[in-house]
Design a protein around this motif. Structure first.
Motif, PDB file in Angstrom:
ATOM      1  N   LEU A  64     -30.039 -41.974  14.170  1.00 35.74           N
ATOM      2  CA  LEU A  64     -29.336 -43.061  13.251  1.00 35.74           C
ATOM      3  C   LEU A  64     -27.739 -43.164  14.098  1.00 35.74           C
ATOM      4  N   ARG A  65     -27.167 -42.203  14.385  1.00 34.20           N
ATOM      5  CA  ARG A  65     -25.799 -42.287  15.125  1.00 34.20           C
ATOM      6  C   ARG A  65     -25.997 -43.371  16.404  1.00 34.20           C
ATOM      7  N   GLU A  66     -27.121 -42.981  17.234  1.00 31.79           N
ATOM      8  CA  GLU A  66     -27.223 -43.875  18.204  1.00 31.79           C
ATOM      9  C   GLU A  66     -27.594 -45.426  17.834  1.00 31.79           C
ATOM     10  N   ALA A  67     -28.034 -45.830  16.776  1.00 29.88           N
ATOM     11  CA  ALA A  67     -28.234 -47.017  16.050  1.00 29.88           C
ATOM     12  C   ALA A  67     -26.896 -47.333  15.751  1.00 29.88           C
ATOM     13  N   ALA A  68     -26.137 -46.580  15.208  1.00 30.08           N
ATOM     14  CA  ALA A  68     -24.768 -47.140  14.804  1.00 30.08           C
ATOM     15  C   ALA A  68     -23.896 -47.221  16.023  1.00 30.08           C
ATOM     16  N   GLU A  69     -24.040 -46.415  17.112  1.00 31.42           N
ATOM     17  CA  GLU A  69     -23.439 -47.207  18.316  1.00 31.42           C
ATOM     18  C   GLU A  69     -23.665 -48.496  18.707  1.00 31.42           C
ATOM     19  N   VAL A  70     -25.120 -48.672  18.386  1.00 28.14           N
ATOM     20  CA  VAL A  70     -25.309 -50.018  19.084  1.00 28.14           C
ATOM     21  C   VAL A  70     -24.971 -51.197  18.092  1.00 28.14           C
ATOM     22  N   ALA A  71     -25.027 -51.140  16.814  1.00 28.13           N
ATOM     23  CA  ALA A  71     -24.419 -51.938  15.805  1.00 28.13           C
ATOM     24  C   ALA A  71     -23.059 -52.278  16.034  1.00 28.13           C
ATOM     25  N   PRO A  72     -22.780 -53.705  16.107  1.00 30.71           N
ATOM     26  CA  PRO A  72     -21.215 -54.155  16.349  1.00 30.71           C
ATOM     27  C   PRO A  72     -20.849 -53.990  14.803  1.00 30.71           C
ATOM     28  N   PRO A  73     -19.474 -53.531  14.516  1.00 31.86           N
ATOM     29  CA  PRO A  73     -18.732 -53.779  13.363  1.00 31.86           C
ATOM     30  C   PRO A  73     -18.921 -54.991  12.465  1.00 31.86           C
ATOM     31  N   GLU A  74     -18.973 -55.984  13.173  1.00 29.06           N
ATOM     32  CA  GLU A  74     -19.471 -57.111  12.401  1.00 29.06           C
ATOM     33  C   GLU A  74     -20.684 -57.298  11.610  1.00 29.06           C
ATOM     34  N   LEU A  75     -21.540 -56.259  12.111  1.00 31.77           N
ATOM     35  CA  LEU A  75     -22.881 -56.326  11.277  1.00 31.77           C
ATOM     36  C   LEU A  75     -23.187 -55.159  10.588  1.00 31.77           C
ATOM     37  N   MET A  76     -21.972 -54.134  10.345  1.00 31.16           N
ATOM     38  CA  MET A  76     -22.174 -53.044   9.567  1.00 31.16           C
ATOM     39  C   MET A  76     -21.662 -52.947   8.319  1.00 31.16           C
ATOM     40  N   LEU A  77     -22.475 -52.305   7.366  1.00 26.66           N
ATOM     41  CA  LEU A  77     -22.271 -52.027   5.888  1.00 26.66           C
ATOM     42  C   LEU A  77     -22.219 -50.623   5.787  1.00 26.66           C
ATOM     43  N   VAL A  78     -21.633 -50.128   4.666  1.00 21.96           N
ATOM     44  CA  VAL A  78     -21.796 -48.561   4.411  1.00 21.96           C
ATOM     45  C   VAL A  78     -22.127 -48.590   2.908  1.00 21.96           C
ATOM     46  N   GLU A  79     -23.005 -47.641   2.608  1.00 23.42           N
ATOM     47  CA  GLU A  79     -23.598 -47.379   1.284  1.00 23.42           C
ATOM     48  C   GLU A  79     -23.698 -45.948   1.014  1.00 23.42           C
ATOM     49  N   THR A  80     -24.034 -45.953  -0.571  1.00 20.60           N
ATOM     50  CA  THR A  80     -24.486 -44.392  -0.743  1.00 20.60           C
ATOM     51  C   THR A  80     -26.037 -44.465  -1.142  1.00 20.60           C
ATOM     52  N   ASP A  81     -26.534 -45.338  -1.742  1.00 16.31           N
ATOM     53  CA  ASP A  81     -27.910 -45.191  -2.390  1.00 16.31           C
ATOM     54  C   ASP A  81     -27.836 -44.229  -3.580  1.00 16.31           C
ATOM     55  N   ALA A  82     -26.715 -43.858  -4.056  1.00 13.62           N
ATOM     56  CA  ALA A  82     -26.534 -42.903  -5.247  1.00 13.62           C
ATOM     57  C   ALA A  82     -27.288 -43.538  -6.467  1.00 13.62           C
ATOM     58  N   PRO A  83     -27.880 -42.187  -6.871  1.00 16.11           N
ATOM     59  CA  PRO A  83     -27.574 -40.851  -6.820  1.00 16.11           C
ATOM     60  C   PRO A  83     -28.193 -40.081  -5.513  1.00 16.11           C
ATOM     61  N   TYR A  84     -28.867 -40.960  -4.916  1.00 19.44           N
ATOM     62  CA  TYR A  84     -29.674 -40.327  -3.716  1.00 19.44           C
ATOM     63  C   TYR A  84     -28.765 -40.333  -2.362  1.00 19.44           C
ATOM     64  N   LEU A  85     -29.483 -39.503  -1.596  1.00 21.20           N
ATOM     65  CA  LEU A  85     -29.025 -39.459  -0.345  1.00 21.20           C
ATOM     66  C   LEU A  85     -27.504 -38.998  -0.029  1.00 21.20           C
ATOM     67  N   PRO A  86     -26.916 -37.785  -0.518  1.00 22.02           N
ATOM     68  CA  PRO A  86     -25.596 -37.720  -0.338  1.00 22.02           C
ATOM     69  C   PRO A  86     -25.167 -37.019   0.898  1.00 22.02           C
ATOM     70  N   PRO A  87     -24.201 -37.443   1.660  1.00 16.84           N
ATOM     71  CA  PRO A  87     -23.569 -37.098   2.971  1.00 16.84           C
ATOM     72  C   PRO A  87     -23.381 -35.756   3.195  1.00 16.84           C
ATOM     73  N   VAL A  88     -23.273 -35.164   4.147  1.00 23.36           N
ATOM     74  CA  VAL A  88     -22.984 -33.907   4.622  1.00 23.36           C
ATOM     75  C   VAL A  88     -21.533 -33.799   4.170  1.00 23.36           C
TER      76      VAL A  88
END
Ligand SMILES: [Zn+2]
Length: 284
Positions: A215-239
């Protein structure tokens, strides 16, 4: 609630949560007994007000709350109509695809036409769960693609172990103008295909997980112009909060991880993502 994750350090530039489920978080929908994360979230007895206040306190000033069946879509649309800084998505989730009758889809389309509804989603394909047949999932997904095109709203896609088929259906149907892969789960190769097609990739808590280097490799490929950030809360909490209920106020943890991967200051990434939010969901 001592069991809830402590709030991270606030962001110095505002950002928004592109995908969460307020109705599950506040217990409007009863969590199933096999769903400990949703149960824990509901035990925290948060309200829409407290969720928004907690988020704003750390710089998460807006959010998109996402429906997964007809009652959930209606509820989220109503909350978005009442709350400043809240938009809604409406759809029948692929796991519920057998419920996508013509009558139900007509109601989803009517909801999608409301001004506070800015997305058709979450829809897509889920080959991890077989709650709905593949035939039902494909038919429902294609119908939602058409609704997104007719209403001009963003298409928010749930893609679980179905990358190739999701991309194929989009190509066959002709993708709507604005496409978001929610909780992006592809690798760098798929990210290149998304970049080529102009699809947005919304990264969630798993990008922070130790075993999710792809996923971090994918984020490296993704340009900031095509990135979003989300929680999917209440699921998938970050470290470091795995196993606990997620909420929009934990966005800074995922955002900072993404900024580190991109080698940019978190403020710059927040600015890019906020601009993308306007492109995808419209002015707030
Ligand atoms: Zn979701």
């Amino acid at each position: 609630m001592s069991k809830l994750p402590v709030a991270p350090e606030p962001l110095s530039s505002p950002v928004f949560d592109s995908h969460c489920h307020l109705d599950i978080m506040v217990g409007n929908r009863q969590a199933s007994s096999g769903d400990p994360v949703a149960q824990a979230a509901q035990a925290a007895s948060a309200t829409v007000r407290s969720i928004l206040d907690d988020a704003r306190a750390v710089g998460v000033t807006r959010l998109v709350t996402i429906g997964y069946d007809l009652p959930s879509s209606r509820w989220n649309a109503d909350v978005a109509a009442q709350q400043e800084g809240v938009y809604a998505g409406v759809a029948i989730h692929p796991n519920e695809a057998h419920a996508s009758t013509p009558e139900v889809l007509a109601e989803i389309e009517a909801l999608a036409g409301r001004p506070e509804v800015r997305a058709v989603g979450e829809t897509g394909l889920d080959y991890y769960r077989d709650w709905a047949s593949k035939d039902d999932q494909h038919a429902s997904f294609r119908a939602h693609v058409e609704i997104a095109k007719r209403t001009g709203k963003a298409l928010v896609i749930h893609d679980r172990e179905a990358h190739d088929d999701v991309l194929r259906v989009l190509a066959e149907e002709g993708a709507p103008e604005k496409v978001v892969f929610h909780s992006y789960s592809g690798d760098a190769e798929m990210a290149k295909k998304c970049v080529e097609a102009g699809y947005f990739m919304s990264f969630s808590g798993p990008v922070t997980y130790k075993n999710a280097g792809y996923l971090r490799e994918a984020a490296e490929v993704a340009p900031p112009e095509l990135m979003l950030v989300e929680t999917d809360a209440p699921y998938l909490p970050p470290v470091p909060h795995r196993g606990k209920p997620n909420a929009p106020y934990l966005i800074p943890l995922t955002l900072r991880c993404l900024a580190e991967v991109k080698g940019v200051h978190p403020d710059r990434l927040c600015e890019a993502i906020s601009a993308n939010g306007v492109t995808v969901f419209g002015e707030w």
